[in-house]
Every structure is written in structure tokens, then in C-alpha cells.
Design a protein around this motif. Structure first.
Motif, PDB file in Angstrom:
ATOM      1  N   PRO A  60     -34.291  -4.625 -31.877  1.00  0.00           N
ATOM      2  CA  PRO A  60     -34.015  -6.058 -32.086  1.00  0.00           C
ATOM      3  C   PRO A  60     -32.774  -6.553 -31.351  1.00  0.00           C
ATOM      4  N   TYR A  61     -32.506  -6.013 -30.180  1.00  0.00           N
ATOM      5  CA  TYR A  61     -31.403  -6.492 -29.344  1.00  0.00           C
ATOM      6  C   TYR A  61     -31.666  -6.025 -27.918  1.00  0.00           C
ATOM      7  N   ARG A  62     -31.012  -6.682 -26.998  1.00  0.00           N
ATOM      8  CA  ARG A  62     -31.168  -6.315 -25.599  1.00  0.00           C
ATOM      9  C   ARG A  62     -30.261  -5.140 -25.250  1.00  0.00           C
ATOM     10  N   PRO A  63     -30.710  -4.245 -24.377  1.00  0.00           N
ATOM     11  CA  PRO A  63     -29.811  -3.174 -23.925  1.00  0.00           C
ATOM     12  C   PRO A  63     -28.597  -3.777 -23.231  1.00  0.00           C
ATOM     13  N   GLY A  64     -27.453  -3.170 -23.447  1.00  0.00           N
ATOM     14  CA  GLY A  64     -26.222  -3.678 -22.877  1.00  0.00           C
ATOM     15  C   GLY A  64     -26.086  -3.360 -21.396  1.00  0.00           C
ATOM     16  N   PRO A  65     -25.161  -4.045 -20.715  1.00  0.00           N
ATOM     17  CA  PRO A  65     -24.999  -3.837 -19.268  1.00  0.00           C
ATOM     18  C   PRO A  65     -24.549  -2.423 -18.909  1.00  0.00           C
ATOM     19  N   TRP A  66     -23.789  -1.766 -19.782  1.00  0.00           N
ATOM     20  CA  TRP A  66     -23.364  -0.394 -19.493  1.00  0.00           C
ATOM     21  C   TRP A  66     -24.567   0.541 -19.471  1.00  0.00           C
ATOM     22  N   ARG A  67     -25.465   0.369 -20.433  1.00  0.00           N
ATOM     23  CA  ARG A  67     -26.658   1.224 -20.497  1.00  0.00           C
ATOM     24  C   ARG A  67     -27.572   0.954 -19.303  1.00  0.00           C
ATOM     25  N   VAL A  68     -27.797  -0.317 -19.018  1.00  0.00           N
ATOM     26  CA  VAL A  68     -28.694  -0.665 -17.910  1.00  0.00           C
ATOM     27  C   VAL A  68     -28.094  -0.211 -16.578  1.00  0.00           C
ATOM     28  N   GLY A  69     -26.772  -0.369 -16.420  1.00  0.00           N
ATOM     29  CA  GLY A  69     -26.126   0.060 -15.177  1.00  0.00           C
ATOM     30  C   GLY A  69     -26.213   1.563 -14.972  1.00  0.00           C
ATOM     31  N   ALA A  70     -25.980   2.335 -16.045  1.00  0.00           N
ATOM     32  CA  ALA A  70     -26.082   3.795 -15.930  1.00  0.00           C
ATOM     33  C   ALA A  70     -27.507   4.209 -15.594  1.00  0.00           C
ATOM     34  N   GLY A  89     -13.128   0.672 -34.554  1.00  0.00           N
ATOM     35  CA  GLY A  89     -14.153  -0.337 -34.308  1.00  0.00           C
ATOM     36  C   GLY A  89     -15.038  -0.519 -35.519  1.00  0.00           C
ATOM     37  N   GLN A  90     -16.183  -1.148 -35.287  1.00  0.00           N
ATOM     38  CA  GLN A  90     -17.154  -1.399 -36.349  1.00  0.00           C
ATOM     39  C   GLN A  90     -18.404  -0.562 -36.117  1.00  0.00           C
ATOM     40  N   ALA A  91     -19.024  -0.172 -37.208  1.00  0.00           N
ATOM     41  CA  ALA A  91     -20.281   0.572 -37.130  1.00  0.00           C
ATOM     42  C   ALA A  91     -21.215   0.062 -38.217  1.00  0.00           C
ATOM     43  N   TRP A 110     -16.235   5.813 -28.045  1.00  0.00           N
ATOM     44  CA  TRP A 110     -16.223   4.854 -26.944  1.00  0.00           C
ATOM     45  C   TRP A 110     -17.271   5.280 -25.919  1.00  0.00           C
ATOM     46  N   LEU A 111     -18.325   4.480 -25.750  1.00  0.00           N
ATOM     47  CA  LEU A 111     -19.438   4.759 -24.841  1.00  0.00           C
ATOM     48  C   LEU A 111     -20.072   6.126 -25.092  1.00  0.00           C
ATOM     49  N   HIS A 122     -18.686  -0.256 -29.833  1.00  0.00           N
ATOM     50  CA  HIS A 122     -18.140   0.334 -28.615  1.00  0.00           C
ATOM     51  C   HIS A 122     -19.149   1.260 -27.930  1.00  0.00           C
ATOM     52  N   ASN A 123     -20.436   1.122 -28.261  1.00  0.00           N
ATOM     53  CA  ASN A 123     -21.422   1.944 -27.563  1.00  0.00           C
ATOM     54  C   ASN A 123     -21.872   1.224 -26.295  1.00  0.00           C
ATOM     55  N   ALA A 124     -22.818   1.814 -25.579  1.00  0.00           N
ATOM     56  CA  ALA A 124     -23.212   1.278 -24.277  1.00  0.00           C
ATOM     57  C   ALA A 124     -23.928  -0.062 -24.378  1.00  0.00           C
ATOM     58  N   ASP A 125     -24.361  -0.449 -25.568  1.00  0.00           N
ATOM     59  CA  ASP A 125     -25.040  -1.729 -25.730  1.00  0.00           C
ATOM     60  C   ASP A 125     -24.096  -2.866 -26.106  1.00  0.00           C
ATOM     61  N   PHE A 126     -22.985  -2.559 -26.762  1.00  0.00           N
ATOM     62  CA  PHE A 126     -22.166  -3.625 -27.347  1.00  0.00           C
ATOM     63  C   PHE A 126     -20.698  -3.597 -26.942  1.00  0.00           C
ATOM     64  N   LEU A 127     -20.304  -2.743 -26.017  1.00  0.00           N
ATOM     65  CA  LEU A 127     -18.913  -2.732 -25.578  1.00  0.00           C
ATOM     66  C   LEU A 127     -18.569  -4.091 -24.974  1.00  0.00           C
ATOM     67  N   SER A 128     -17.522  -4.723 -25.506  1.00  0.00           N
ATOM     68  CA  SER A 128     -17.073  -6.055 -25.089  1.00  0.00           C
ATOM     69  C   SER A 128     -18.106  -7.143 -25.390  1.00  0.00           C
ATOM     70  N   ARG A 129     -19.000  -6.893 -26.338  1.00  0.00           N
ATOM     71  CA  ARG A 129     -20.013  -7.882 -26.735  1.00  0.00           C
ATOM     72  C   ARG A 129     -20.046  -7.951 -28.261  1.00  0.00           C
ATOM     73  N   VAL A 130     -18.961  -8.458 -28.837  1.00  0.00           N
ATOM     74  CA  VAL A 130     -18.829  -8.472 -30.300  1.00  0.00           C
ATOM     75  C   VAL A 130     -19.890  -9.354 -30.941  1.00  0.00           C
ATOM     76  N   GLU A 131     -20.153 -10.520 -30.351  1.00  0.00           N
ATOM     77  CA  GLU A 131     -21.155 -11.420 -30.930  1.00  0.00           C
ATOM     78  C   GLU A 131     -22.544 -10.777 -30.912  1.00  0.00           C
TER      79      GLU A 131
END
Length: 197
Positions: free
Chosen positions: A37-47, A140-142, A131-132, A159-168
């Protein structure tokens, strides 16, 4: 080539919906199908993109080696390319998936599924998180799934690869998973701070 695990239904696009509508409705029409129920984050997609690029280079090397007549070497390179590509696709599938049947936590090497009936609570807590996914931890939050039997299962961190710097995005994903728990399971969804370790 369509990659369904990268897409999110239009119903999840909350930009034109009020907060009350976002809380009241689950974001998918077919609740029997497993969805993230969320989009993969840019860190995950970039890796994953870097791994796919590496896989393409290894495939090119496989062709060159095969044309040179070294078929055993070409076979080894081809197997390595398949391994790299499979790793990239697995990396894209990692995360928390939901359906009316329960929660599924997909890791790189293993997948665990918890039925909603086995869930006691969903809690967003303040605690040290990786972190990642690396051994380094930061505060952080979990989003934790407390099971009736067994250890709590971490579902998401900010702080995982989907939500790092994407708190909202983390808050929205946590709220969505909690809404699934409220709809299909006997879980409570309080947000409580945990003591720092």
C-alpha cells in the motif's frame, strides 16, 4: 514490460481526497489480492536500477564470451546475470504487503505472513532503527506488528529504502496499514512512544 509490484492503484493517490476520505477508505478495490500500500522509495528503485544495469553488462559479456567460443565461461556469466537480475527484482518486491487475509513482510531472503487473527496490535513507536537496512542505527519511527504469539514484527521504518527523507509517505503508509488492521483484524492502532535504548 509491466512490473505490477511497482504500481499502486489509482485509489491510493490521495492528492485529491480529504483527510477524512483517506482515513475512511482502504486504497484498493480488490482486497483479496496482495498489495503493497505504498510506492517503493527512490533509494530502493535506484539500487534496483543499478543492479539491472549491471545485469545488462554481464549479459553483454556473456554474448561476447559465447561468440569467442568459450561456452563454459559464457554459461557462468549467464548464471551470474540471472542472479543479479533476480536480486534486483527481489529488491523491488521487498516491503509490507496487505490483503484481507493478513500482512506479509517480504524480505530479501525470507517472507513471513501473519493472518489478521494472529495480530494483537499495530503500533508506531519511536526507537532505534536501521539506516537503509545497514547495521548503523539511528533514532526514528517504526510501525510494529504485535502478534498474539511470538516476537513483534517490524513492518516499516522511516529510515529504510522506501521512506528515508519521506516522513509524510511513512505516515501515510503506516496509517493505511493500520486501517487494514482495523478493517480485517482485532488489532488496535495506537501511536505510542517507546523508551529510547
Amino acid at each position: 514490460m509491466p512490473l505490477p509490484f511497482l504500481t499502486v492503484d489509482r485509489a491510493f493517490d490521495t492528492s485529491d481526497r480529504t483527510p477524512a476520505q483517506n482515513q475512511a477508505a482502504l486504497p484498493f478495490d480488490d482486497h483479496d489480492e496482495w498489495r503493497r500500500p505504498y510506492r517503493p522509495g527512490p533509494w530502493r528503485v535506484g539500487a534496483a536500477a543499478l543492479l539491472l544495469l549491471l545485469g545488462s553488462f554481464v549479459l553483454m559479456a556473456t554474448l561476447i564470451i559465447a561468440f569467442a567460443g568459450a561456452l563454459p565461461g559464457a554459461g557462468v556469466c549467464f548464471a551470474l546475470a540471472l542472479l543479479v537480475i533476480a536480486s534486483a527484482l527481489r529488491l523491488l518486491r521487498m516491503g509490507t504487503w496487505v490483503s484481507r487475509h493478513g500482512l506479509r513482510r517480504v524480505g530479501f531472503f525470507s517472507t513471513s505472513t501473519v493472518e489478521w487473527g494472529q495480530a494483537a496490535a499495530l503500533r508506531t513507536v519511536q526507537q532505534p532503527v536501521r539506516w537503509l537496512g545497514l547495521p548503523r542505527t539511528v533514532q526514528g519511527q517504526a510501525l510494529m506488528l504485535v502478534r498474539a504469539v511470538g516476537e513483534p514484527l517490524p513492518l516499516l521504518t522511516d529510515h529504510n529504502a522506501d521512506f528515508l527523507s519521506r516522513v509524510e509517505a511513512f505516515d501515510r503508509a503506516a496509517d493505511t496499514i493500520e486501517a487494514w488492521g482495523a478493517q480485517y483484524g482485532p488489532v488496535a492502532a495506537p501511536t505510542v512512544p517507546a523508551a529510547s535504548h
